[in-house]
Structure formats: structure tokens, C-alpha cells
Design a protein around this motif. Structure first.
Motif, short mmCIF file in Angstrom:
data_model
loop_
_atom_site.label_atom_id
_atom_site.label_comp_id
_atom_site.label_asym_id
_atom_site.label_seq_id
_atom_site.Cartn_x
_atom_site.Cartn_y
_atom_site.Cartn_z
N GLU A 44 -8.35 -71.71 18.40
CA GLU A 44 -9.59 -72.39 18.05
C GLU A 44 -10.79 -71.48 18.32
O GLU A 44 -10.76 -70.64 19.23
N ARG A 45 -11.83 -71.70 17.55
CA ARG A 45 -13.07 -71.00 17.81
C ARG A 45 -13.65 -71.49 19.13
O ARG A 45 -13.68 -72.69 19.39
N GLU A 46 -14.12 -70.57 19.96
CA GLU A 46 -14.62 -70.95 21.27
C GLU A 46 -16.06 -70.50 21.46
O GLU A 46 -16.47 -69.45 20.96
N GLY A 47 -16.80 -71.28 22.20
CA GLY A 47 -18.17 -70.92 22.53
C GLY A 47 -18.21 -69.82 23.57
O GLY A 47 -17.47 -69.87 24.55
N VAL A 48 -19.04 -68.83 23.34
CA VAL A 48 -19.16 -67.68 24.24
C VAL A 48 -20.46 -67.77 25.03
O VAL A 48 -20.47 -67.73 26.25
N PHE A 112 -19.55 -75.96 24.16
CA PHE A 112 -18.31 -76.72 24.31
C PHE A 112 -17.91 -77.45 23.02
O PHE A 112 -16.73 -77.60 22.73
N THR A 113 -18.89 -77.93 22.26
CA THR A 113 -18.58 -78.77 21.11
C THR A 113 -18.59 -78.03 19.78
O THR A 113 -18.03 -78.50 18.80
N ARG A 114 -19.25 -76.87 19.74
CA ARG A 114 -19.42 -76.13 18.47
C ARG A 114 -20.17 -76.97 17.44
O ARG A 114 -20.03 -76.76 16.24
N ASP A 115 -20.97 -77.88 17.88
CA ASP A 115 -21.66 -78.84 17.01
C ASP A 115 -22.94 -78.22 16.44
O ASP A 115 -24.05 -78.56 16.85
N MET A 116 -22.75 -77.28 15.53
CA MET A 116 -23.85 -76.59 14.87
C MET A 116 -23.54 -76.47 13.38
O MET A 116 -22.44 -76.06 13.02
N PRO A 117 -24.47 -76.83 12.51
CA PRO A 117 -24.17 -76.86 11.08
C PRO A 117 -24.30 -75.53 10.35
O PRO A 117 -23.75 -75.37 9.27
N TYR A 118 -25.01 -74.57 10.95
CA TYR A 118 -25.24 -73.32 10.24
C TYR A 118 -24.47 -72.19 10.90
O TYR A 118 -24.60 -71.99 12.11
N TRP A 119 -23.70 -71.46 10.10
CA TRP A 119 -22.85 -70.40 10.63
C TRP A 119 -22.97 -69.13 9.80
O TRP A 119 -23.12 -69.18 8.58
N GLY A 120 -22.87 -67.99 10.48
CA GLY A 120 -22.76 -66.72 9.78
C GLY A 120 -21.31 -66.46 9.41
O GLY A 120 -20.43 -67.27 9.70
N ASN A 121 -21.07 -65.30 8.80
CA ASN A 121 -19.72 -64.95 8.35
C ASN A 121 -18.91 -64.18 9.37
O ASN A 121 -17.72 -63.94 9.15
N GLY A 122 -19.54 -63.78 10.46
CA GLY A 122 -18.80 -63.16 11.53
C GLY A 122 -18.81 -61.64 11.49
O GLY A 122 -19.03 -61.02 10.44
N THR A 123 -18.57 -61.05 12.66
CA THR A 123 -18.43 -59.60 12.79
C THR A 123 -17.29 -59.32 13.76
O THR A 123 -17.16 -59.99 14.79
#
Length: 129
Positions: A44-48, A112-123
């Protein structure tokens, strides 16, 4: 149109450092809560590391506490993730994300929740000798 673009991912040796950048367009970052997240295949994606809007409340995951630091440069409309003492366990695709300005939660909530609607594509960050 709101957009987030990550950069700075690279191959780095264990014990090394790296700075990731997240450039925002279409909105002013200082009005938004921002988070850095990471994901490895099969997990799972985790908050850093996350920072809330305006008051600068910050949260770091236990795995990166004391090694990673989130910061924002409002003049450049960019958020950074300073990563030190990297280990192979830090290898992952790193994403930045943003919440909408009409909500105000703590930094730990976002991580903890990853409750964010806007995301980048990652690096991609790879830590290996």
C-alpha cells in the motif's frame, strides 16, 4: 488546472542523501496541506511526511523520523523532501499530494489516511550499492 510534478528521484548509495521537489501549478501551495507518500510494488502507498496548511504542523512517519524533512518554499510554489541516511528500505516511487483549501486537518491525519484528492505522477528513488 491544478497540477503537481515531482522531480529529483535517482539512484543513490546507502547512507546518501537526496532532495525531492514537488512543483505546483494552478494554485498557491501555501493554502494547501501537502504530503509526501511512497509506494513499492505489492504494498500500500504509505505516508512519509506531511505538512498542514498555514500553521505548518508537520508529521513524519516513524520509519523516516530524524532522517526526512518536509519543507515548502511559497515563493517558488514548491515543496521539498530532504532525505538523509537513506537505506535500501527507502526504495520506492515517491508521490506528492495536496488537499483542497476548504479543509483543515492535522498533518498526521493526511499521512495516515492518504485523504488528498490531488496527486502527482511520482518519482523513483532507488537506494542501492
Amino acid at each position: 488546472q491544478l497540477q503537481l510534478v515531482e522531480s529529483g528521484g535517482d539512484l543513490v548509495q546507502p547512507g546518501g542523501s537526496l532532495i525531492l521537489s514537488c512543483a505546483a501549478s494552478g494554485f498557491s501551495l501555501d493554502d494547501y496541506a501537502i504530503g509526501w507518500f511512497r509506494q513499492v510494488p505489492g504494498k500500500e502507498r504509505e505516508g512519509v511526511s506531511c505538512i498542514s496548511r498555514r500553521d505548518g504542523n508537520m508529521h513524519n512517519a516513524a520509519a523516516v523520523q530524524g532522517r526526512f524533512t518536509i519543507s515548502r518554499d511559497n515563493a517558488k510554489n514548491t515543496v521539498y523532501l530532504q532525505m538523509n541516511s537513506l537505506t535500501p528500505e527507502d526504495t520506492a516511487v515517491y508521490y506528492c499530494a495536496a488537499d483542497t483549501p476548504d479543509r483543515w486537518y492535522s498533518a498526521s491525519y493526511y499521512c495516515f489516511t492518504r485523504d488528498m484528492p490531488y496527486w502527482g505522477n511520482g518519482t523513483l528513488v532507488t537506494v542501492s550499492s
